[in-house]
Design a protein around this motif. Sequence first.
Motif, PDB file in Angstrom:
ATOM      1  N   ARG A   5     -40.430 -40.497  37.850  1.00 33.27           N
ATOM      2  CA  ARG A   5     -40.328 -41.637  38.767  1.00 33.27           C
ATOM      3  C   ARG A   5     -41.631 -42.405  38.902  1.00 33.27           C
ATOM      4  N   HIS A   6     -42.719 -41.807  38.481  1.00 33.65           N
ATOM      5  CA  HIS A   6     -44.010 -42.474  38.603  1.00 33.65           C
ATOM      6  C   HIS A   6     -44.237 -43.365  37.390  1.00 33.65           C
ATOM      7  N   SER A   7     -44.639 -44.601  37.660  1.00 25.70           N
ATOM      8  CA  SER A   7     -44.884 -45.529  36.561  1.00 25.70           C
ATOM      9  C   SER A   7     -46.275 -45.289  35.998  1.00 25.70           C
ATOM     10  N   LYS A   8     -46.464 -45.748  34.787  1.00 29.57           N
ATOM     11  CA  LYS A   8     -47.760 -45.629  34.139  1.00 29.57           C
ATOM     12  C   LYS A   8     -48.719 -46.609  34.777  1.00 29.57           C
ATOM     13  N   PRO A   9     -50.005 -46.269  34.819  1.00 31.75           N
ATOM     14  CA  PRO A   9     -50.982 -47.227  35.357  1.00 31.75           C
ATOM     15  C   PRO A   9     -51.051 -48.466  34.481  1.00 31.75           C
ATOM     16  N   ASP A  10     -51.380 -49.590  35.095  1.00 32.03           N
ATOM     17  CA  ASP A  10     -51.473 -50.858  34.384  1.00 32.03           C
ATOM     18  C   ASP A  10     -52.672 -50.831  33.446  1.00 32.03           C
ATOM     19  N   ASP A  11     -52.429 -50.965  32.156  1.00 30.73           N
ATOM     20  CA  ASP A  11     -53.498 -50.998  31.161  1.00 30.73           C
ATOM     21  C   ASP A  11     -53.611 -52.409  30.617  1.00 30.73           C
ATOM     22  N   ARG A  12     -54.625 -53.130  31.101  1.00 30.29           N
ATOM     23  CA  ARG A  12     -54.806 -54.519  30.696  1.00 30.29           C
ATOM     24  C   ARG A  12     -55.872 -54.663  29.620  1.00 30.29           C
ATOM     25  N   SER A  13     -56.353 -53.561  29.090  1.00 25.49           N
ATOM     26  CA  SER A  13     -57.489 -53.606  28.179  1.00 25.49           C
ATOM     27  C   SER A  13     -57.224 -54.402  26.901  1.00 25.49           C
ATOM     28  N   ASN A  14     -55.980 -54.491  26.473  1.00 21.54           N
ATOM     29  CA  ASN A  14     -55.692 -55.223  25.238  1.00 21.54           C
ATOM     30  C   ASN A  14     -54.875 -56.490  25.477  1.00 21.54           C
ATOM     31  N   ASN A  15     -54.823 -56.960  26.698  1.00 21.34           N
ATOM     32  CA  ASN A  15     -54.002 -58.130  27.011  1.00 21.34           C
ATOM     33  C   ASN A  15     -54.430 -59.390  26.265  1.00 21.34           C
ATOM     34  N   VAL A  16     -55.732 -59.597  26.126  1.00 28.32           N
ATOM     35  CA  VAL A  16     -56.211 -60.807  25.441  1.00 28.32           C
ATOM     36  C   VAL A  16     -55.702 -60.817  24.001  1.00 28.32           C
ATOM     37  N   GLU A  17     -55.832 -59.695  23.317  1.00 28.10           N
ATOM     38  CA  GLU A  17     -55.378 -59.609  21.935  1.00 28.10           C
ATOM     39  C   GLU A  17     -53.855 -59.717  21.848  1.00 28.10           C
ATOM     40  N   ARG A  18     -53.161 -59.058  22.761  1.00 28.86           N
ATOM     41  CA  ARG A  18     -51.691 -59.097  22.763  1.00 28.86           C
ATOM     42  C   ARG A  18     -51.192 -60.517  23.005  1.00 28.86           C
ATOM     43  N   ILE A  19     -51.777 -61.209  23.952  1.00 27.60           N
ATOM     44  CA  ILE A  19     -51.384 -62.593  24.236  1.00 27.60           C
ATOM     45  C   ILE A  19     -51.708 -63.487  23.045  1.00 27.60           C
ATOM     46  N   GLY A  20     -52.857 -63.249  22.417  1.00 26.52           N
ATOM     47  CA  GLY A  20     -53.223 -64.021  21.222  1.00 26.52           C
ATOM     48  C   GLY A  20     -52.192 -63.858  20.119  1.00 26.52           C
ATOM     49  N   ASP A  21     -51.708 -62.634  19.935  1.00 27.70           N
ATOM     50  CA  ASP A  21     -50.671 -62.385  18.923  1.00 27.70           C
ATOM     51  C   ASP A  21     -49.379 -63.125  19.267  1.00 27.70           C
ATOM     52  N   ILE A  22     -49.020 -63.111  20.534  1.00 27.96           N
ATOM     53  CA  ILE A  22     -47.797 -63.798  20.969  1.00 27.96           C
ATOM     54  C   ILE A  22     -47.926 -65.300  20.731  1.00 27.96           C
ATOM     55  N   ILE A  23     -49.091 -65.855  21.049  1.00 29.82           N
ATOM     56  CA  ILE A  23     -49.325 -67.286  20.823  1.00 29.82           C
ATOM     57  C   ILE A  23     -49.199 -67.609  19.341  1.00 29.82           C
ATOM     58  N   LYS A  24     -49.837 -66.801  18.501  1.00 29.08           N
ATOM     59  CA  LYS A  24     -49.793 -67.027  17.061  1.00 29.08           C
ATOM     60  C   LYS A  24     -48.356 -66.983  16.549  1.00 29.08           C
ATOM     61  N   ASN A  25     -47.602 -65.981  16.957  1.00 30.62           N
ATOM     62  CA  ASN A  25     -46.214 -65.859  16.513  1.00 30.62           C
ATOM     63  C   ASN A  25     -45.368 -67.045  16.978  1.00 30.62           C
ATOM     64  N   THR A  26     -45.573 -67.472  18.210  1.00 33.11           N
ATOM     65  CA  THR A  26     -44.805 -68.595  18.749  1.00 33.11           C
ATOM     66  C   THR A  26     -45.150 -69.883  18.015  1.00 33.11           C
ATOM     67  N   GLU A  60     -48.611 -73.098  26.184  1.00 32.78           N
ATOM     68  CA  GLU A  60     -49.564 -73.592  27.178  1.00 32.78           C
ATOM     69  C   GLU A  60     -49.773 -72.560  28.288  1.00 32.78           C
ATOM     70  N   GLY A  61     -48.675 -71.976  28.768  1.00 29.46           N
ATOM     71  CA  GLY A  61     -48.767 -70.963  29.811  1.00 29.46           C
ATOM     72  C   GLY A  61     -49.488 -69.716  29.334  1.00 29.46           C
ATOM     73  N   LEU A  62     -49.214 -69.318  28.106  1.00 31.57           N
ATOM     74  CA  LEU A  62     -49.876 -68.138  27.545  1.00 31.57           C
ATOM     75  C   LEU A  62     -51.373 -68.375  27.377  1.00 31.57           C
ATOM     76  N   LYS A  63     -51.761 -69.584  27.003  1.00 30.44           N
ATOM     77  CA  LYS A  63     -53.185 -69.887  26.864  1.00 30.44           C
ATOM     78  C   LYS A  63     -53.891 -69.799  28.214  1.00 30.44           C
ATOM     79  N   GLU A  64     -53.229 -70.241  29.271  1.00 33.05           N
ATOM     80  CA  GLU A  64     -53.796 -70.118  30.616  1.00 33.05           C
ATOM     81  C   GLU A  64     -53.912 -68.644  31.009  1.00 33.05           C
ATOM     82  N   GLU A  65     -52.883 -67.882  30.719  1.00 30.30           N
ATOM     83  CA  GLU A  65     -52.902 -66.451  31.018  1.00 30.30           C
ATOM     84  C   GLU A  65     -54.031 -65.763  30.240  1.00 30.30           C
ATOM     85  N   MET A  66     -54.228 -66.172  29.005  1.00 34.73           N
ATOM     86  CA  MET A  66     -55.286 -65.604  28.191  1.00 34.73           C
ATOM     87  C   MET A  66     -56.660 -65.907  28.796  1.00 34.73           C
TER      88      MET A  66
END
Length: 78
Positions: A5-26, A60-66
């Motif tokens: 029932r316990h969720s995993k802690p939020d790991d944001r360490s790779n968010n910049v790279e992950r968002i960059g990949d999403i932007i590239k794919n889009t 555009e939204g993903l770039k702001e999030e990045m």
Amino acid sequence: MANSRHSKPDDRSNNVERIGDIIKNTEEKLHEAEISLEFADPMQSEMIKEKNKRRQKSIEGLKEEMKDEMAARKKGEV
């Protein structure tokens, strides 16, 4: 056995790279769709154009999030 029932802690360490990949794919999908317009009938063409508008807004939204994630990383929040 661990309690599931316990969720995993939020790991944001790779968010910049992950968002960059999403932007590239889009962006790649947007480009591919632009090419397919050449072969689309008028109805398909309109659907592709509308979808590409949504893709552009998403990018555009993903770039702001990045930017936010990069700022958080610089502040040591990540």
